[in-house]
Enzyme design. Structure first.
Site, PDB file in Angstrom:
ATOM      1  N   SER A  26      21.066   8.056 -11.992  1.00  0.00           N
ATOM      2  CA  SER A  26      22.106   7.072 -11.694  1.00  0.00           C
ATOM      3  C   SER A  26      22.047   6.608 -10.246  1.00  0.00           C
ATOM      4  O   SER A  26      21.598   7.338  -9.360  1.00  0.00           O
ATOM      5  CB  SER A  26      23.486   7.657 -11.952  1.00  0.00           C
ATOM      6  OG  SER A  26      23.556   8.224 -13.226  1.00  0.00           O
TER       7      SER A  26
HETATM    8  N1  SAH Z   1      23.293  12.643 -14.311  1.00  0.00           N
HETATM    9  C1  SAH Z   1      21.932  12.191 -14.406  1.00  0.00           C
HETATM   10  C2  SAH Z   1      21.877  10.835 -15.073  1.00  0.00           C
HETATM   11  C3  SAH Z   1      21.032  10.871 -16.272  1.00  0.00           C
HETATM   12  S1  SAH Z   1      21.107   9.448 -17.300  1.00  0.00           S
HETATM   13  C4  SAH Z   1      21.281  12.170 -13.045  1.00  0.00           C
HETATM   14  O1  SAH Z   1      21.972  12.329 -12.064  1.00  0.00           O
HETATM   15  O2  SAH Z   1      20.074  12.003 -12.983  1.00  0.00           O
HETATM   16  C5  SAH Z   1      21.867  10.079 -18.735  1.00  0.00           C
HETATM   17  C6  SAH Z   1      21.172  11.190 -19.455  1.00  0.00           C
HETATM   18  O3  SAH Z   1      21.943  11.461 -20.602  1.00  0.00           O
HETATM   19  C7  SAH Z   1      19.788  10.889 -19.961  1.00  0.00           C
HETATM   20  O4  SAH Z   1      18.881  11.778 -19.381  1.00  0.00           O
HETATM   21  C8  SAH Z   1      19.884  11.101 -21.469  1.00  0.00           C
HETATM   22  O5  SAH Z   1      18.745  11.694 -22.016  1.00  0.00           O
HETATM   23  C9  SAH Z   1      21.078  11.988 -21.583  1.00  0.00           C
HETATM   24  N2  SAH Z   1      21.783  11.996 -22.873  1.00  0.00           N
HETATM   25  C10 SAH Z   1      22.056  10.973 -23.696  1.00  0.00           C
HETATM   26  N3  SAH Z   1      22.734  11.405 -24.757  1.00  0.00           N
HETATM   27  C11 SAH Z   1      22.920  12.753 -24.597  1.00  0.00           C
HETATM   28  C12 SAH Z   1      23.551  13.754 -25.354  1.00  0.00           C
HETATM   29  N4  SAH Z   1      24.157  13.491 -26.507  1.00  0.00           N
HETATM   30  N5  SAH Z   1      23.529  15.001 -24.874  1.00  0.00           N
HETATM   31  C13 SAH Z   1      22.924  15.308 -23.718  1.00  0.00           C
HETATM   32  N6  SAH Z   1      22.302  14.393 -22.970  1.00  0.00           N
HETATM   33  C14 SAH Z   1      22.311  13.125 -23.397  1.00  0.00           C
END
Ligand code: SAH
Length: 666
Positions: free
Chosen positions: A62
């Site tokens: 993000s």
């Molecule tokens: N907080 C992270 C942002 C990652 S983007 C950072 O700081 O880098 C969102 C993430 O949510 C993605 O990696 C995606 O794979 C994950 N995601 C989507 N649906 C999900 C679910 N049901 N359970 C766990 N992770 C999920």
């Protein structure tokens, strides 16, 4: 090696504190966690950019501001237990772990979990419990949580999650009907059954895929009660745009020019373009320019082109003899920018208009750009091709990225590693200096009225500093270039006397007030539009241009052949998409204060805006061509063509009769 500590400090100051994140714990944690350790390999240079970045498994880390906003909204406090859904790179979990007692984080992609675990271990962040799985149903065994943060957007807030909140606990989650477009909601659990809901604004997250989110395959939302959906808004932004816009008539219709009469009181009217290769932008600017010259006393047309090349066109339109040196104009890359059928017909019209007037009342055509940008790049490439082909390849990519917007992370990673590149500096600067000396002789022999000794000295001074900075692709090179363009514009205005008025044609990135975009706010970059506003106040009028799709003349890399590529339809979270969704094919939107205030207000919050230069790389479009901007702050008006067509370059073969037509013949 970039100075990460400094970049992190700036990020905290500008992207977080500067935008209203005030929680000292959040600022402290984000000032501590090394974000460069969480991005993919080769992307470290971009770790503190004001944007999300791609990570493995097609996911994103993000934008720093969003992480700050969510952690602040979740009001994470020391001693608390926190759940994060969508750990991705592990960055947000790491930030929260610096404040809370324990962070539980779930990620559905196993390779991401593995990478994140490795990073956290290396940093010695031991209070994070990471697992692979579907987090849409929470982590019941570890509940209750004082805060739950979801980094992926679902169609609703699952009841399974809210039930895992402690009384007084906060849940922050993106929720929306569309998979990548949500409102950021905050729910606070007031009692067993009562929740308070707040809407923190519009956001763009990857979808939450799982049992209580979106389904993976058909991307429909599972049938889940939609208890926390936001109420429908009365008007969408696109509906407001549709109502506020003024449709554009044909280019040949005099009514086209009338629409712009309201800006004619300005001393300088700057006309942009969102690519260097779309015919509609040239034709619109020609129509507006002809009107301003014919009816409103403008006599200077100053464009983003090299001075000596533009001088040929200037001599032609003012019916003066051609410059003495024999190098024909605009033969070097990117020749299509000025050697195209639209520019040709504008130059012919300007000449015709001028011929009916006494010499002193004629309008001139001038090049503002740093003398002699394309020739200097050519010289560097020739030199490097000879002495170090590998460095030449890197230089080509570097020059291809010579806009403050273009980000080609992989390529930059490669560049950072090459020593050869740095070793070539001396030879490069020598080559450029020699070339510059030759050009100075031309200028002396030429003795053109404007190219006086002082102006020439400025060119040499600016150009030398520029070449050096440009070779390293720094913000400084951009600033030198735009400052030079501005100084040249001012000296043209001075030469024209106190009532002189000018029209500038340059890319949106030069014209849209940089102090209002991430260029100025994040990277200390300024541009000619901003400098004009600072000098002329309301007497500077900045007009941006945009498009949704169509074709564009461009190249893969600097010095590569021109191609016609399809412009990818604009991204959902962009200004372009809002304009497209208005359903009005071509329009002018007056963005000045007090004209369409409710719409202007809705457009203020930053969104993506697309920038295509002479290089267009649809494969990496989001990173190479989009930047967050605030269009109503950048521009006084916005001109829209939903579909644009590539310019037609002038080739001698396409001209009938075989006669060379100065100055357009080969
Ligand atoms: N907080 C992270 C942002 C990652 S983007 C950072 O700081 O880098 C969102 C993430 O949510 C993605 O990696 C995606 O794979 C994950 N995601 C989507 N649906 C999900 C679910 N049901 N359970 C766990 N992770 C999920």
């Amino acid at each position: 090696m970039p100075d990460f500590a400094y970049a992190r400090h700036r990020m905290v100051e500008r992207q977080l504190a500067g935008r209203g994140i005030a929680d000292a714990r959040v600022l402290g944690a984000m000032g501590e966690v090394p974000r460069e350790a969480f991005v993919s390999e080769g992307m470290e240079e971009f770790a503190y950019e004001d944007s999300p970045l791609p990570i493995e498994a097609g996911q994103t880390i993000s934008q720093p501001y969003i992480v700050g906003l969510m952690v602040e909204a979740a009001a994470v406090r020391p001693g608390e237990r926190v759940l994060e859904i969508g750990a991705g790179s592990g960055y947000a979990a790491a930030v929260m772990s610096r404040i809370a007692a324990d962070v539980y984080a779930i990620e559905r992609h196993e390779p991401l979990t593995r990478l994140a675990q490795g990073r956290l271990d290396k940093l010695g962040y031991h209070n994070i419990h990471l697992k692979t799985g579907d987090g849409s149903g929470g982590w019941p065994d570890a509940a209750p949580f004082d805060a739950i943060v979801a980094a992926a957007g679902g169609p609703t807030v699952p009841e399974r999650l809210t039930s895992q909140l402690a009384i007084g606990g906060r849940l922050v989650m993106p929720v929306g009907d569309e998979q990548r477009h949500q409102r950021l909601l905050k729910l606070t659990r007031l009692s067993e059954a009562e929740f308070k809901q707040e809407d923190l604004g519009e956001v763009f997250f990857v979808p939450l895929i799982g049992e209580h989110g979106w389904t993976e395959d058909d991307r429909r939302s599972p049938s889940e009660p939609r208890s926390f959906r936001e109420p429908q808004r009365p008007d969408t932004i696109s509906e407001l745009i549709a109502r506020a816009t003024e449709p554009l008539p044909d280019f040949e219709d005099p009514a086209f020019g009338y629409l712009f009469d309201r800006f004619a009181g300005a001393k300088v009217v700057l006309l942009g373009e969102s690519s260097h290769g779309a015919s509609e932008f040239y034709r619109a600017r020609a129509a507006i320019t002809k009107r301003l010259i014919d009816r409103h006393g403008f006599r200077i047309v100053a464009v983003e082109a090299d001075w000596p090349d533009a001088a040929h066109f200037d001599r032609y339109v003012r019916d003066l003899p051609p410059p003495k040196h024999d190098e024909p104009p605009f033969r070097r890359f990117p020749a299509w920018m000025w050697r195209n059928t639209d520019v040709e017909s504008f130059i012919e019209d300007l000449r015709e208009w001028n011929l009916a007037r006494p010499e002193q009342d004629r309008a001139g055509f001038y090049g503002l750009d740093l003398y002699n940008l394309s020739a200097s790049i050519r010289a560097v490439l020739d030199y490097l091709d000879r002495v170090d082909p590998e460095a030449a390849g890197i230089a080509r990519t570097r020059y291809g990225c010579l806009t403050p917007w273009a980000k080609e992370p992989q390529a930059y990673g490669r560049m950072a590693l090459s020593r050869g590149y740095r070793d070539c500096e001396e030879g490069v600067v020598k080559t450029l200096t020699e070339m510059l000396q030759k050009r100075r002789q031309y200028a002396r022999a030429d003795g053109a009225a404007f190219l006086d000794a002082e102006g020439n000295a400025r060119l040499v001074k600016n150009a030398e500093a520029y070449y050096r900075a440009m070779y390293y692709g720094s913000a400084e090179s951009w600033n030198l270039r735009d400052t030079h363009m501005f100084e040249t514009l001012c000296s043209l205005l001075d030469a024209g006397g106190p009532n002189a008025k000018a029209i500038v044609w340059a890319h949106n990135s030069h014209i849209g007030d940089a102090s209002k975009t991430e260029m100025g706010l994040e990277r200390d970059e300024l541009n000619i539009g901003q400098l004009c506003r600072e000098r002329f106040g309301r007497d500077a009028c900045l007009i941006g241009f945009g498009t949704h799709t169509g074709t564009v003349a461009c190249a893969d890399d600097w010095d590569e052949p021109m191609q016609v590529k399809r412009v990818t339809p604009s991204l959902p979270d962009s200004y372009e998409r809002l304009a497209h969704d208005s359903g009005v094919g071509r329009f002018m939107l007056d963005l000045r204060d007090g004209v369409h205030d409710p719409l202007r207000h809705r457009l203020l919050a930053p969104r993506l805006e697309r920038f295509i230069g002479v290089i267009y790389r649809p494969e990496t479009e989001r990173w190479s061509h989009y930047a967050a901007c605030s269009i109503p702050q950048q521009f006084d008006a916005y001109v829209w063509f939903d579909e644009t067509t590539a310019v037609t370059p002038l080739l001698s073969e396409t001209r009938s009769g075989g006669e060379e037509t100065y100055p357009f013949g080969l």
